[in-house]
Design a protein around this motif. Sequence first.
Motif, PDB file in Angstrom:
ATOM      1  N   THR A  16      -2.360  87.489  34.229  1.00 10.08           N
ATOM      2  CA  THR A  16      -2.627  88.511  33.453  1.00 10.08           C
ATOM      3  C   THR A  16      -3.998  89.242  33.782  1.00 10.08           C
ATOM      4  O   THR A  16      -4.301  90.207  33.381  1.00 10.08           O
ATOM      5  N   VAL A  74       3.693  97.028  19.887  1.00 10.41           N
ATOM      6  CA  VAL A  74       3.968  97.955  21.327  1.00 10.41           C
ATOM      7  C   VAL A  74       4.515  99.077  20.948  1.00 10.41           C
ATOM      8  O   VAL A  74       4.634 100.174  21.954  1.00 10.41           O
ATOM      9  N   ASP A 100      -1.624  96.035  23.121  1.00 10.51           N
ATOM     10  CA  ASP A 100      -1.281  94.887  23.971  1.00 10.51           C
ATOM     11  C   ASP A 100      -1.953  93.733  23.195  1.00 10.51           C
ATOM     12  O   ASP A 100      -3.165  93.598  22.924  1.00 10.51           O
ATOM     13  N   ASN A 217       5.754 101.160  24.371  1.00  5.82           N
ATOM     14  CA  ASN A 217       5.476 100.597  25.412  1.00  5.82           C
ATOM     15  C   ASN A 217       6.509  99.741  25.905  1.00  5.82           C
ATOM     16  O   ASN A 217       6.479  98.429  25.646  1.00  5.82           O
ATOM     17  N   LEU A 220       5.712  96.402  27.926  1.00  7.76           N
ATOM     18  CA  LEU A 220       5.288  95.329  27.140  1.00  7.76           C
ATOM     19  C   LEU A 220       6.324  94.655  26.119  1.00  7.76           C
ATOM     20  O   LEU A 220       6.367  93.546  25.761  1.00  7.76           O
TER      21      LEU A 220
END
Length: 458
Positions: A16, A74, A100, A217, A220
């Motif tokens: 990540t 999210v 996030d 999102n 995610l």
Amino acid sequence: MDNRRDFIKKTTLASTGVVVGASAFSAKSYGNIMGANDRVVLGSIGVRGRGSNLLENFSEMYNDGVRIKTVCDVDSAVLGDNVKMATKNQKGNKPGTEEDMRRVFEDKEIDAVVVAVPNHWHALATIWACQAGKHVYVEKPSSHNVWEGRKMVEAARKYNRVVQVGFQNRSISNVMQAMDFLHRGGIGEVFLSRGTCFKPRDSFGISPDSVSPSTLNYDLWLGPATYRPYNEKKGHYNWHWHWDTGNGDTGNQGPHQFDIARWGLNKKIHPVKVQSMGGIFGFTPQECSQETPNTQTSVFEYEDGKILEFETRGRYTNHEANLGIKIGNMFYGTEGWMEVNGSTWKAYRGKETEPFAGSEMAGSAAVGGDTSFLTAPDSKGHYGNFIDGVRSGNHHDLNCDIETGHMSTVLPLIANIALRVGETLKFNGEFEKFINNEEADLLLTRKYRYPYIVPEKV
């Protein structure tokens, strides 16, 4: 007095690019640096449904030195009301928001996180948090599959983090009393335990794939799961009934009662054999996109021959036992039997039909004339127990450490595997693999979607 090393080791989440700090100081010294008032600062990750309830409970501990600094989800649609609720509980101290979870882990002011995201995110969220030096409260089941659950245990130990699993029964006084009663021989030697999950659910229907809501999102939300187009019948809450993201009701409500069943048998090892059968009854694939069974019976055998049974009924049904149990447990011993329903329990001797011991008649529940064990310790509940563990930095202070949570979570996970391969399976608990069954072994883990990968080495 503070004997911690004068540095914090830095590590990087390779998949990540998030830089996080791995604590290198002792649990005892951690308590010394939390501030004069021992304020515990939390990030709340996932606040829809169960997550909102957890946020409410932890934010209500504001006067006890707990503060929610960040609310993360999210889906921005659920942030507003949850922030408002937490702000009220925190006497006007308003949490910030994030989309996030990685941004929450980067915040050095946050001591611990509360994770209430879909099952397929539990392991990676917990591992990332531990790598970042955060303690973790993670909802049940502790993991989506067996392999990643073991990685959670490894991460907690490697980074010396306390990780509490949301098996709340472990902190309910009456349940603790019931288990103590069993372990002291209250109904003789327990040879069979049984858990039930009777939750009738109608079809939630079907819908075509579509564009995800602008507030969500979706990348995610999917995280480690295999990519699939957005579908509202596979999204919020409905993710429970699809194998990529959930574990059915056997792995949803079931883990609570699986935990009590294993606890009552006093088993700290895995079973050696499992079989499970079931299906979807009451509606057709044209009426519902559900993949997981709504009716399922699972049986486990331990090396000493003792048995654990579990039944999931997702259609209309009667209750069981004298307490009217639909979601609960029964235990059978050489001298009697016991039933547990929520925080109520009763034990029966031999063929007698009236209880001789129970949560409302402690004075008659003596084993060998001793009733002192029925007075449970003063409990702050499961959430308070977690905060105490954060302050001490000692995972032994937790009522449901990640190792305990993992052991109980494995049961519904391997039951689902037995159902999916359609065979009675032998299990090697030491290596957490099946014996001579490659098809079943493949279901102990999953293919992770880049970059949301649970690493082999945590």
